[in-house]
Design an enzyme around this catalytic site. Structure first.
Site, PDB file in Angstrom:
ATOM      1  N   ARG A  15       0.833  -1.212   0.000  1.00 16.80           N
ATOM      2  CA  ARG A  15       0.000   0.000   0.000  1.00 16.80           C
ATOM      3  C   ARG A  15       0.871   1.268   0.000  1.00 16.80           C
ATOM      4  O   ARG A  15       1.056   1.899  -1.033  1.00 16.80           O
ATOM      5  CB  ARG A  15      -0.973  -0.035   1.199  1.00 16.80           C
ATOM      6  CG  ARG A  15      -2.089   0.999   1.146  1.00 16.80           C
ATOM      7  CD  ARG A  15      -1.739   2.377   1.615  1.00 16.80           C
ATOM      8  NE  ARG A  15      -1.170   2.441   2.962  1.00 16.80           N
ATOM      9  CZ  ARG A  15      -0.612   3.530   3.458  1.00 16.80           C
ATOM     10  NH1 ARG A  15      -0.540   4.640   2.735  1.00 16.80           N
ATOM     11  NH2 ARG A  15      -0.090   3.530   4.674  1.00 16.80           N
ATOM     12  N   ASP A  16       1.473   1.580   1.121  1.00 19.76           N
ATOM     13  CA  ASP A  16       2.267   2.811   1.220  1.00 19.76           C
ATOM     14  C   ASP A  16       3.407   2.776   0.197  1.00 19.76           C
ATOM     15  O   ASP A  16       3.748   3.796  -0.414  1.00 19.76           O
ATOM     16  CB  ASP A  16       2.834   2.929   2.641  1.00 19.76           C
ATOM     17  CG  ASP A  16       3.326   4.314   2.986  1.00 19.76           C
ATOM     18  OD1 ASP A  16       3.764   5.034   2.083  1.00 19.76           O
ATOM     19  OD2 ASP A  16       3.287   4.688   4.174  1.00 19.76           O
ATOM     20  N   HIS A 207       5.243   4.667  12.645  1.00 19.43           N
ATOM     21  CA  HIS A 207       5.301   4.588  11.169  1.00 19.43           C
ATOM     22  C   HIS A 207       6.260   5.704  10.750  1.00 19.43           C
ATOM     23  O   HIS A 207       5.874   6.853  10.568  1.00 19.43           O
ATOM     24  CB  HIS A 207       3.875   4.816  10.641  1.00 19.43           C
ATOM     25  CG  HIS A 207       3.733   4.797   9.164  1.00 19.43           C
ATOM     26  ND1 HIS A 207       3.111   3.770   8.483  1.00 19.43           N
ATOM     27  CD2 HIS A 207       4.093   5.687   8.217  1.00 19.43           C
ATOM     28  CE1 HIS A 207       3.106   4.022   7.184  1.00 19.43           C
ATOM     29  NE2 HIS A 207       3.705   5.195   7.000  1.00 19.43           N
ATOM     30  N   HIS A 209       9.078   7.417   8.470  1.00 16.46           N
ATOM     31  CA  HIS A 209       9.748   7.524   7.168  1.00 16.46           C
ATOM     32  C   HIS A 209      11.208   7.916   7.392  1.00 16.46           C
ATOM     33  O   HIS A 209      11.555   8.542   8.387  1.00 16.46           O
ATOM     34  CB  HIS A 209       8.993   8.519   6.273  1.00 16.46           C
ATOM     35  CG  HIS A 209       7.715   7.946   5.744  1.00 16.46           C
ATOM     36  ND1 HIS A 209       7.529   7.632   4.424  1.00 16.46           N
ATOM     37  CD2 HIS A 209       6.563   7.589   6.366  1.00 16.46           C
ATOM     38  CE1 HIS A 209       6.312   7.135   4.250  1.00 16.46           C
ATOM     39  NE2 HIS A 209       5.709   7.098   5.417  1.00 16.46           N
ATOM     40  N   CYS A 240       3.824   9.374   0.805  1.00 19.76           N
ATOM     41  CA  CYS A 240       2.457   9.834   0.567  1.00 19.76           C
ATOM     42  C   CYS A 240       2.440  10.770  -0.635  1.00 19.76           C
ATOM     43  O   CYS A 240       3.185  11.746  -0.670  1.00 19.76           O
ATOM     44  CB  CYS A 240       1.922  10.548   1.805  1.00 19.76           C
ATOM     45  SG  CYS A 240       0.269  11.168   1.543  1.00 19.76           S
ATOM     46  N   ASN A 254       9.909   4.841   3.411  1.00 14.75           N
ATOM     47  CA  ASN A 254       9.600   4.251   4.705  1.00 14.75           C
ATOM     48  C   ASN A 254      10.880   3.594   5.195  1.00 14.75           C
ATOM     49  O   ASN A 254      11.785   3.299   4.418  1.00 14.75           O
ATOM     50  CB  ASN A 254       8.548   3.149   4.531  1.00 14.75           C
ATOM     51  CG  ASN A 254       7.150   3.699   4.559  1.00 14.75           C
ATOM     52  OD1 ASN A 254       6.645   4.066   5.608  1.00 14.75           O
ATOM     53  ND2 ASN A 254       6.527   3.768   3.398  1.00 14.75           N
TER      54      ASN A 254
HETATM   55  P1  HMG Z   1     -13.841  13.613  -1.864  1.00 13.60           P
HETATM   56  O1  HMG Z   1     -13.665  14.043  -3.251  1.00 13.60           O
HETATM   57  O2  HMG Z   1     -13.917  14.666  -0.808  1.00 13.60           O
HETATM   58  O3  HMG Z   1     -15.074  12.616  -1.714  1.00 13.60           O
HETATM   59  O4  HMG Z   1     -12.634  12.643  -1.505  1.00 13.60           O
HETATM   60  P2  HMG Z   1     -16.610  12.815  -1.981  1.00 13.60           P
HETATM   61  O5  HMG Z   1     -17.298  12.067  -0.885  1.00 13.60           O
HETATM   62  O6  HMG Z   1     -16.937  14.276  -2.168  1.00 13.60           O
HETATM   63  O7  HMG Z   1     -16.848  12.057  -3.356  1.00 13.60           O
HETATM   64  C1  HMG Z   1     -16.320  12.545  -4.582  1.00 13.60           C
HETATM   65  C2  HMG Z   1     -16.197  11.398  -5.567  1.00 13.60           C
HETATM   66  O8  HMG Z   1     -15.282  10.445  -5.047  1.00 13.60           O
HETATM   67  C3  HMG Z   1     -17.515  10.637  -5.816  1.00 13.60           C
HETATM   68  O9  HMG Z   1     -17.508  10.176  -7.156  1.00 13.60           O
HETATM   69  C4  HMG Z   1     -17.390   9.435  -4.921  1.00 13.60           C
HETATM   70  O10 HMG Z   1     -18.135   8.326  -5.391  1.00 13.60           O
HETATM   71  C5  HMG Z   1     -15.891   9.159  -5.011  1.00 13.60           C
HETATM   72  P3  HMG Z   1     -18.302  10.949  -8.324  1.00 13.60           P
HETATM   73  O11 HMG Z   1     -19.713  10.983  -7.841  1.00 13.60           O
HETATM   74  O12 HMG Z   1     -17.658  12.316  -8.404  1.00 13.60           O
HETATM   75  O13 HMG Z   1     -18.064  10.101  -9.524  1.00 13.60           O
HETATM   76  N1  HMG Z   1     -15.384   8.457  -3.808  1.00 13.60           N
HETATM   77  C6  HMG Z   1     -14.840   7.242  -3.814  1.00 13.60           C
HETATM   78  N2  HMG Z   1     -14.600   6.363  -4.815  1.00 13.60           N
HETATM   79  C7  HMG Z   1     -14.041   5.189  -4.471  1.00 13.60           C
HETATM   80  N3  HMG Z   1     -13.717   4.850  -3.203  1.00 13.60           N
HETATM   81  C8  HMG Z   1     -13.942   5.703  -2.181  1.00 13.60           C
HETATM   82  C9  HMG Z   1     -14.529   6.955  -2.484  1.00 13.60           C
HETATM   83  N4  HMG Z   1     -14.894   7.994  -1.710  1.00 13.60           N
HETATM   84  C10 HMG Z   1     -15.417   8.914  -2.532  1.00 13.60           C
HETATM   85  N5  HMG Z   1     -13.615   5.369  -0.938  1.00 13.60           N
HETATM   86  C11 HMG Z   1     -11.431  10.971  -0.313  1.00 13.60           C
HETATM   87  C12 HMG Z   1     -12.405  12.136  -0.226  1.00 13.60           C
HETATM   88  C13 HMG Z   1     -10.933  10.701   1.099  1.00 13.60           C
HETATM   89  C14 HMG Z   1     -12.152   9.767  -0.859  1.00 13.60           C
HETATM   90  C15 HMG Z   1     -10.251  11.370  -1.238  1.00 13.60           C
HETATM   91  O14 HMG Z   1      -9.686  12.538  -0.768  1.00 13.60           O
HETATM   92  C16 HMG Z   1      -9.194  10.306  -1.342  1.00 13.60           C
HETATM   93  O15 HMG Z   1      -9.416   9.235  -1.894  1.00 13.60           O
HETATM   94  N6  HMG Z   1      -7.977  10.571  -0.827  1.00 13.60           N
HETATM   95  C17 HMG Z   1      -6.897   9.592  -0.937  1.00 13.60           C
HETATM   96  C18 HMG Z   1      -5.838   9.931   0.000  1.00 13.60           C
HETATM   97  C19 HMG Z   1      -4.789   8.853   0.058  1.00 13.60           C
HETATM   98  O16 HMG Z   1      -5.000   7.690  -0.253  1.00 13.60           O
HETATM   99  N7  HMG Z   1      -3.587   9.275   0.507  1.00 13.60           N
HETATM  100  C20 HMG Z   1      -2.511   8.379   0.711  1.00 13.60           C
HETATM  101  C21 HMG Z   1      -2.694   7.529   1.942  1.00 13.60           C
HETATM  102  S1  HMG Z   1      -2.412   8.373   3.504  1.00 13.60           S
HETATM  103  C22 HMG Z   1      -0.740   8.170   3.764  1.00 13.60           C
HETATM  104  O17 HMG Z   1      -0.038   7.743   2.880  1.00 13.60           O
HETATM  105  C23 HMG Z   1      -0.186   8.429   5.104  1.00 13.60           C
HETATM  106  C24 HMG Z   1       0.078   7.133   5.893  1.00 13.60           C
HETATM  107  O18 HMG Z   1       0.934   6.259   5.197  1.00 13.60           O
HETATM  108  C25 HMG Z   1       0.699   7.468   7.239  1.00 13.60           C
HETATM  109  C26 HMG Z   1       1.949   8.314   7.164  1.00 13.60           C
HETATM  110  O19 HMG Z   1       2.848   8.024   6.355  1.00 13.60           O
HETATM  111  O20 HMG Z   1       2.010   9.264   7.939  1.00 13.60           O
HETATM  112  C27 HMG Z   1      -1.232   6.384   6.180  1.00 13.60           C
HETATM  113 MG    MG Z   2       3.378   6.339   5.178  1.00 11.43          MG
END
Ligand code: HMG
Ligand code: MG
Length: 302
Positions: A15-16, A207, A209, A240, A254
């Site tokens: 994933r990450d 976690h 990095h 990220c 990471n």
């Molecule tokens: P949004 O645009 O605010 O969502 O996104 P919405 O509820 O307004 O919906 C907009 C559209 O998104 C709609 O589709 C929904 O159906 C669709 P449309 O009607 O326009 O065709 N939608 C989805 N589709 C599939 N699966 C879903 C989903 N939710 C809404 N679950 C949202 C909000 C959170 C979904 C968006 O901002 C997003 O996907 N962000 C991804 C962020 C991400 O993955 N970042 C990386 C991971 S975090 C990280 O790496 C840190 C970590 O490793 C820890 C660290 O390192 O510190 C964990």
């Molecule tokens: Mg991370």
């Protein structure tokens, strides 16, 4: 200060690790990677995320990955779910455990999940309710615990308060993410101390990095404080996509699982992972992705 005898390792490379690659990785390759990880003894693997695929196209194959994974006794395959829609997608492919993710930084929250920190907690409420109804354990991440690319220094008291809220909401573990890898043993220890005033040290994961080369030192400091759950990623894959540095490239690196295992072996801490096999898994994915291997141990053992 004593070190734990045993630790749980949360392998986040599928994933990450892969969410941050430029290229799209097929579900088939992700499953091959997961098989190698299991064979090396990894017992907890974050295998994908059910986020909006237009935000993170690299994770669009997560449904296929979970459909293709061979379930094994004693191995947990988890996934990130940012909202109820993501949780329902995860349930449709029988994901056994999920993780929600938020942050202490309002700016990072907007960039990463398109809402404020409070709004993110509101989004998680139905996820936690649905998870409780189905007996699905929920892990939580807090990002940017040691510093934020947009807001700079982060107050550890804010991290502790957020960890307490996530814990009260029903998350069994809170993973503290130094997303941009700026922490050092000094501020990471002080931050963990604050969080441990609010939730049990048993429920804290780290976690970390390695952007600034501090990850192993920070893990050692965390172990000395009693932390016994560590997130890592083979070949140091990961980052990220919503964290950019001043040059515009995304935060990377990471801590490499291989390097972590080598250190734990030296400290005589049990973890259940075979060093040679995990090195092989890291070399396999680095070769497939045609990228350099971020594990120093892998290079040293060549
Ligand atoms: P949004 O645009 O605010 O969502 O996104 P919405 O509820 O307004 O919906 C907009 C559209 O998104 C709609 O589709 C929904 O159906 C669709 P449309 O009607 O326009 O065709 N939608 C989805 N589709 C599939 N699966 C879903 C989903 N939710 C809404 N679950 C949202 C909000 C959170 C979904 C968006 O901002 C997003 O996907 N962000 C991804 C962020 C991400 O993955 N970042 C990386 C991971 S975090 C990280 O790496 C840190 C970590 O490793 C820890 C660290 O390192 O510190 C964990
Ligand atoms: Mg991370």
């Amino acid at each position: 200060m004593t070190l734990p005898k045993k630790v749980k390792i949360v392998e986040v490379s599928p994933r990450d690790g892969l969410q941050n690659e430029q290229q799209l990785v097929s579900a088939k390759l992700k499953i091959e990677l997961i098989d190698l990880l299991v064979d090396a003894g990894v017992r907890y693997i974050e295998a994908g995320s059910f986020v909006n695929p237009s935000w993170v196209p690299q994770m669009a194959t997560s449904d296929a990955v979970f459909r293709g994974i061979k379930q094994r006794q004693g191995v947990t395959f988890s996934a990130l779910t940012p909202n109820l829609q993501g949780f329902n997608r995860a349930m449709a492919v029988n994901v056994g455990e999920v993780a929600i993710f938020t942050t202490v930084s309002e700016s990072f929250s907007q960039k990463n999940i398109n809402c404020s920190v409070d709004q993110s907690l509101k989004r998680f409420t139905p996820v936690l309710k649905a998870a409780a109804d189905k007996d699905i354990p929920v892990r939580a991440y807090i990002s940017c615990v040691a510093g934020c690319p947009y807001e700079g220094n982060i107050d550890p008291t804010k991290v502790a308060e957020l960890a307490a809220r996530l814990s009260e909401m029903g998350c069994y573990e809170v993973s503290l993410g130094d997303t941009i890898g700026v922490g050092t043993p000094g501020n990471i220890s002080r931050m963990i101390e604050k969080v441990a005033e609010k939730i049990s040290i048993q429920n804290i994961a780290v976690h970390l990095h390695d952007t600034y080369g501090q990850a192993l030192a920070n893990i050692y400091a965390s172990l000395l404080m009693g932390v016994s759950v560590i997130d890592s990623s083979i070949a140091g894959l990961g980052g990220c996509p919503y964290v950019k540095n001043s040059q515009g490239s995304t935060a990377s690196g990471n801590v490499a699982t291989e390097d972590l295992i080598y250190m734990l072996n030296g400290l005589n801490i049990q973890h259940g992972i075979n060093l040679e096999k995990i090195v092989e898994a890291g070399r396999f994915i680095s070769k497939e992705l045609e990228r350099s291997n971020g594990s120093k141990i892998s290079i040293a053992l060549t």
